[in-house]
Design a protein around this motif. Sequence first.
Motif, PDB file in Angstrom:
ATOM      1  N   PHE A  41       0.814  -1.207   0.000  1.00 53.22           N
ATOM      2  CA  PHE A  41       0.000   0.000   0.000  1.00 53.22           C
ATOM      3  C   PHE A  41       0.852   1.262   0.000  1.00 53.22           C
ATOM      4  N   GLU A  60     -10.561  -8.754  -2.267  1.00 49.87           N
ATOM      5  CA  GLU A  60     -11.136  -7.461  -2.655  1.00 49.87           C
ATOM      6  C   GLU A  60     -11.457  -6.616  -1.432  1.00 49.87           C
ATOM      7  N   ASP A  63      -8.182  -5.391   0.223  1.00 48.75           N
ATOM      8  CA  ASP A  63      -7.578  -4.269  -0.506  1.00 48.75           C
ATOM      9  C   ASP A  63      -8.404  -2.993  -0.396  1.00 48.75           C
TER      10      ASP A  63
END
Length: 185
Positions: A41, A60, A63
């Motif tokens: 990140f 998903e 994230d």
Amino acid sequence: MTHLVSIFETIGSIDDLTEAMSEATEELGFQRFALSHHGGFLDPAGETFRIHNYPDQWAEFYDQFGLGLNDPVHRASNVTNLGFRWERIPHLIPMTEGDRRILAMAREQGIVHGYTVPGYVPGEWRGSLSFVNSVSVPIYDPILPIVQSIALFAFDAARGLWLGRGASRLIEPVTGPHRVVRVVC
């Protein structure tokens, strides 16, 4: 199991690594894996990596909400150099309510019994390799020393693909008054 070491030493592509990870995961008695540098990140240069076979819905969600920055498994892996069962996390780091929530959400996706091996090379992002089973498949403890070893070879293979063998950071030789001199008696 020594053939797994040979496989990781000859990895030539991300597809090879993913296939080898799937094979190793099954052979070691696990259902899922996640191999990653933890700085994804925060890494605009793209030098970090992550491959996994976790459920797409979990990846998903993970994230979308930036859970990698607060993941209790990642944080625990930053305070030890030995692999650990996830039941030990509260003994490695202080757990927050958010940590308990993350682990509960992971359990809902079948990510329950985990064993994580830290991977770290000074000058690079910290990382780890987690092997995971669902609630109905316990971890077979006698294999964990082998899991630790295989994980280190897998992590090194991933580093080699993303960063190039030996190319992560140029470590200058020590010179001058700090140089170590070997004395043979």
